[in-house]
Design a protein around this motif. Structure first.
Motif, PDB file in Angstrom:
ATOM      1  N   TYR A  83      36.904  64.918  -1.444  1.00  0.00           N
ATOM      2  CA  TYR A  83      37.891  65.998  -1.502  1.00  0.00           C
ATOM      3  C   TYR A  83      39.260  65.390  -1.763  1.00  0.00           C
ATOM      4  O   TYR A  83      39.490  64.214  -1.462  1.00  0.00           O
ATOM      5  N   PRO A  84      40.193  66.179  -2.266  1.00  0.00           N
ATOM      6  CA  PRO A  84      41.547  65.657  -2.473  1.00  0.00           C
ATOM      7  C   PRO A  84      42.192  65.262  -1.140  1.00  0.00           C
ATOM      8  O   PRO A  84      41.932  65.874  -0.102  1.00  0.00           O
ATOM      9  N   THR A  87      43.323  67.560   2.158  1.00  0.00           N
ATOM     10  CA  THR A  87      42.437  68.672   2.492  1.00  0.00           C
ATOM     11  C   THR A  87      42.360  68.774   4.012  1.00  0.00           C
ATOM     12  O   THR A  87      42.054  67.787   4.679  1.00  0.00           O
ATOM     13  N   PRO A  88      42.655  69.954   4.579  1.00  0.00           N
ATOM     14  CA  PRO A  88      42.624  70.086   6.037  1.00  0.00           C
ATOM     15  C   PRO A  88      41.233  69.832   6.612  1.00  0.00           C
ATOM     16  O   PRO A  88      40.212  70.127   5.979  1.00  0.00           O
ATOM     17  N   ASP A  89      41.201  69.277   7.817  1.00  0.00           N
ATOM     18  CA  ASP A  89      39.933  68.980   8.482  1.00  0.00           C
ATOM     19  C   ASP A  89      39.018  70.196   8.562  1.00  0.00           C
ATOM     20  O   ASP A  89      37.807  70.070   8.390  1.00  0.00           O
ATOM     21  N   GLN A  91      38.494  72.408   6.542  1.00  0.00           N
ATOM     22  CA  GLN A  91      37.888  72.732   5.253  1.00  0.00           C
ATOM     23  C   GLN A  91      36.880  71.664   4.810  1.00  0.00           C
ATOM     24  O   GLN A  91      36.347  71.746   3.709  1.00  0.00           O
ATOM     25  N   LEU A  92      36.650  70.697   5.656  1.00  0.00           N
ATOM     26  CA  LEU A  92      35.695  69.622   5.354  1.00  0.00           C
ATOM     27  C   LEU A  92      34.392  69.881   6.095  1.00  0.00           C
ATOM     28  O   LEU A  92      34.395  70.421   7.199  1.00  0.00           O
ATOM     29  N   ASP A  99      39.463  58.485   5.076  1.00  0.00           N
ATOM     30  CA  ASP A  99      40.666  58.826   4.331  1.00  0.00           C
ATOM     31  C   ASP A  99      41.059  57.674   3.417  1.00  0.00           C
ATOM     32  O   ASP A  99      41.167  56.528   3.859  1.00  0.00           O
ATOM     33  N   THR A 103      42.020  60.531  -1.767  1.00  0.00           N
ATOM     34  CA  THR A 103      40.851  61.353  -1.465  1.00  0.00           C
ATOM     35  C   THR A 103      40.509  61.298   0.013  1.00  0.00           C
ATOM     36  O   THR A 103      40.962  60.414   0.745  1.00  0.00           O
ATOM     37  N   ARG A 104      39.659  62.233   0.414  1.00  0.00           N
ATOM     38  CA  ARG A 104      39.027  62.219   1.741  1.00  0.00           C
ATOM     39  C   ARG A 104      37.527  62.262   1.460  1.00  0.00           C
ATOM     40  O   ARG A 104      37.029  63.172   0.795  1.00  0.00           O
ATOM     41  N   THR A 106      33.671  62.471   2.896  1.00  0.00           N
ATOM     42  CA  THR A 106      32.868  62.851   4.059  1.00  0.00           C
ATOM     43  C   THR A 106      31.449  62.331   3.853  1.00  0.00           C
ATOM     44  O   THR A 106      30.913  62.382   2.751  1.00  0.00           O
TER      45      THR A 106
END
Length: 110
Positions: A83-84, A87-89, A91-92, A99, A103-104, A106
């Motif tokens: 994810y970009p 991105t809030p936690d 929404q993951l 991190d 990007t992030r 998961t």
């Protein structure tokens, strides 16, 4: 445990990979996963080699873990999503979050 092919060629380790092989450490002993060829060229057998005062016991424990994976988790697949950054936690998806600058990532395992 990571080892160069030269370590395998010199007989220092039975399995060598620059990416590493699964290794279990317990105090002053360790065991690492090994791979042995079988009569079927498309299959191989996993095992463990232990070193140290409790090397045999640690190797037996690693073999039990390998057998558990074979019996209960062989078909499991990790889910890796990117994810970009920012991105809030909430929404993951659930899982480990790594991190990076842009990007992030998961990672979830069944």
């Amino acid at each position: 445990m990571a080892a160069k092919p030269a370590a395998w060629q010199r007989g220092l380790v039975a399995s060598a990979s620059p990416l590493g092989v699964p290794t279990l450490v317990d105090g002053g002993s360790l065991a690492y996963r090994t791979v042995r060829a079988t009569d079927d060229p498309n299959r191989f057998e996993l095992g463990a080699i232990g070193h140290g005062p409790q090397g045999q016991r640690v190797a037996e424990r690693l073999v039990r873990e390998i057998q558990s994976w074979d019996r209960d988790h062989r078909e499991d697949r990790a889910r890796i999503e990117v994810y970009p950054a920012g991105t809030p936690d909430d929404q993951l998806p659930a899982g480990r979050i790594i991190d990076r600058p842009h990007t992030r990532v998961t990672i979830a395992w069944p």
